[in-house]
Design an enzyme around this catalytic site. Structure first.
Site, PDB file in Angstrom:
ATOM      1  CG  PHE A 175       4.330   2.806   1.831  1.00 32.72           C
ATOM      2  CD1 PHE A 175       3.913   1.886   2.784  1.00 32.72           C
ATOM      3  CD2 PHE A 175       4.675   4.077   2.259  1.00 32.72           C
ATOM      4  CE1 PHE A 175       3.847   2.216   4.132  1.00 32.72           C
ATOM      5  CE2 PHE A 175       4.616   4.434   3.601  1.00 32.72           C
ATOM      6  CZ  PHE A 175       4.194   3.502   4.535  1.00 32.72           C
ATOM      7  N   GLY A 176       1.159   2.196  -1.395  1.00 29.95           N
ATOM      8  CA  GLY A 176       0.029   3.032  -1.828  1.00 29.95           C
ATOM      9  C   GLY A 176      -0.994   3.084  -0.704  1.00 29.95           C
ATOM     10  NE  ARG A 177      -5.971   4.198  -3.410  1.00 26.94           N
ATOM     11  CZ  ARG A 177      -6.123   4.711  -4.630  1.00 26.94           C
ATOM     12  NH1 ARG A 177      -6.528   5.935  -4.775  1.00 26.94           N
ATOM     13  NH2 ARG A 177      -5.904   3.976  -5.695  1.00 26.94           N
ATOM     14  CB  ILE A 178      -3.950  -1.378   0.350  1.00 25.21           C
ATOM     15  CG1 ILE A 178      -5.307  -1.114  -0.337  1.00 25.21           C
ATOM     16  CG2 ILE A 178      -4.042  -2.619   1.237  1.00 25.21           C
ATOM     17  CD1 ILE A 178      -5.750  -2.174  -1.332  1.00 25.21           C
TER      18      ILE A 178
ATOM     19  NE  ARG B 177       7.339   1.963 -10.979  1.00 25.58           N
ATOM     20  CZ  ARG B 177       6.234   2.394 -11.569  1.00 25.58           C
ATOM     21  NH1 ARG B 177       6.211   3.537 -12.206  1.00 25.58           N
ATOM     22  NH2 ARG B 177       5.127   1.689 -11.531  1.00 25.58           N
TER      23      ARG B 177
ATOM     24  NE  ARG C 205      -5.477  -8.751  -8.570  1.00 27.32           N
ATOM     25  CZ  ARG C 205      -6.297  -8.204  -7.681  1.00 27.32           C
ATOM     26  NH1 ARG C 205      -6.135  -8.423  -6.388  1.00 27.32           N
ATOM     27  NH2 ARG C 205      -7.316  -7.448  -8.072  1.00 27.32           N
TER      28      ARG C 205
ATOM     29  CD  GLU D 170      -7.395 -15.368  -6.566  1.00 29.64           C
ATOM     30  OE1 GLU D 170      -6.289 -14.878  -6.276  1.00 29.64           O
ATOM     31  OE2 GLU D 170      -8.457 -14.766  -6.482  1.00 29.64           O
TER      32      GLU D 170
ATOM     33  CG  HIS E  49      -9.171 -12.499  -3.954  1.00 24.64           C
ATOM     34  ND1 HIS E  49      -8.591 -12.465  -5.196  1.00 24.64           N
ATOM     35  CD2 HIS E  49      -9.098 -11.214  -3.493  1.00 24.64           C
ATOM     36  CE1 HIS E  49      -8.192 -11.239  -5.478  1.00 24.64           C
ATOM     37  NE2 HIS E  49      -8.491 -10.463  -4.445  1.00 24.64           N
TER      38      HIS E  49
ATOM     39  N   GLY F 107     -10.146  -9.958   0.605  1.00 21.40           N
ATOM     40  CA  GLY F 107      -9.648  -8.629   0.960  1.00 21.40           C
ATOM     41  C   GLY F 107     -10.727  -7.576   1.162  1.00 21.40           C
TER      42      GLY F 107
HETATM   43  C1  DGY Z   1      -9.123  -5.900  -5.353  1.00 22.33           C
HETATM   44  O1  DGY Z   1     -10.256  -5.390  -5.301  1.00 22.33           O
HETATM   45  O2  DGY Z   1      -8.392  -5.766  -6.335  1.00 22.33           O
HETATM   46  C2  DGY Z   1      -8.542  -6.636  -4.213  1.00 22.33           C
HETATM   47  O3  DGY Z   1      -8.108  -7.885  -4.592  1.00 22.33           O
HETATM   48  C3  DGY Z   1      -9.408  -6.656  -2.971  1.00 22.33           C
HETATM   49  O4  DGY Z   1      -9.504  -7.880  -2.374  1.00 22.33           O
END
Ligand code: DGY
Length: 316
Positions: free
Chosen positions: A152-155, A175, A235, A264, A282, A284
């Site tokens: 539950f950080g920024r993303i 945590r 990840r 990956e 990937h 994101g």
């Molecule tokens: C990152 O930048 O670590 C992320 O995987 C964004 O996709």
């Protein structure tokens, strides 16, 4: 003037910032393999690296001139931080600027997996659509469902912000409790096993480290709510990918939306064959706006380092 290696070409802004101040080598438009990078790394004072470049202890020890590894990503599990510190190398990343883009993608995966968007698209394009049907491609409703966010950080919080708009009930696990964020997003803290037992959707937004490796293992996957959908934009190795495939085959897990993979770019074969799994390469942070900002941030960290100015986002 320092000698800098950029291991892949990034948006122009970043190249301009670095080449204005330093001698810049751009490795190219394809990933350097570990051996290739190992061969040349000792020639450089700074490196602008990708999340796919492995900076383990042998690589770092060979990089005798290196002062900074500026990682073009928020995650930095590709870098051995202890080895970097022992060799007086600063490590930086690109947080904040990619939060919204990554959360947006997590939510897209959730909607795509739940409402069978990719299957529907294939169905129409292959000429199978013959008109509205009462039982065609029934999906899982996102609105009002339970969402469990791991990390539950920024993303993770940016995913919660979007989930609020869908009236989802939000649970999170990490945590430490974050009481401020709980109030802001109406989220409830739960131990991971309790979160898995009640979540209709599970979104993984945690970083990969020794603690989170295979956090969703065979045992945890067996305890997840029947018919849950798992989304991973964190990840790959946070989930035991083989066991995820088994849970999907057995029907315990109803679907998945994955942007990241344990090995990956290799992907567990069974996942490639399932209609209830949406797979992305990937993506994101992959918007024009975000990648431009990441380029600027990663390049500026290197420029700052050689001006003896503390880069903004040093990771420890
Ligand atoms: C990152 O930048 O670590 C992320 O995987 C964004 O996709």
């Amino acid at each position: 003037m320092a000698k800098i290696l950029m291991t892949r070409r990034i948006p122009k802004k970043g190249i301009a910032i670095l080449s204005a101040e330093h001698e810049l080598d751009i490795a190219g438009d394809k990933s350097l393999g570990y051996e290739e990078l190992f061969e040349i790394i000792d020639q450089y004072d700074g490196v602008l690296s990708m999340l796919s470049d492995k900076f383990d202890e042998p690589m770092i020890k060979r990089a005798k001139r290196l002062k900074i590894i500026s990682n073009y990503a928020v995650g930095y599990d590709n870098i051995d931080l202890k080895a970097a510190e022992a060799n007086n190398i600063i490590v930086t990343n690109t947080p904040d600027v990619l939060t919204e883009a990554t959360a947006e993608l997590a939510f897209s995966l959730m909607l795509a997996a739940a409402r069978r968007l990719i299957e529907g698209d294939k169905f129409v394009k292959s000429g199978k659509f013959e008109g509205w049907e009462p039982l065609l491609m029934l999906g899982k409703e996102v609105s009002g469902a339970n969402l469990g966010i791991i990390g539950f950080g920024r993303i993770g919080q940016a995913v919660a912000k979007r989930a609020k708009g869908f009236s989802m009930k939000i649970f999170y696990s990490q945590r430490k409790r974050n009481e401020k964020a709980e109030v802001e997003y109406g989220a409830k803290f739960l131990p991971i096993d309790d979160l898995l037992a009640i979540s209709d959707f599970v979104s993984i937004n945690a970083p990969l480290n020794a603690e989170s490796h295979h956090l969703l293992n065979k045992e945890r996957l067996s305890r997840i709510k029947n018919g849950a959908i798992i989304i991973n934009t964190g990840r790959g190795a946070i989930i035991d990918e083989k066991e995820l495939a088994n849970a999907l085959i057995s029907g315990k897990v109803a679907g998945a939306g994955l942007d990241v993979y344990e090995y990956e770019p290799k992907i567990t074969k069974e996942l490639l064959e399932m209609d209830n799994v949406v797979l992305l390469p990937h993506l994101g942070s992959s918007t024009v706006k975000t990648r431009d900002r990441m380029a600027e941030m990663a390049a500026t960290a290197i420029v700052d380092c050689f001006k003896s100015k503390m880069p903004l986002h040093i990771v420890k």
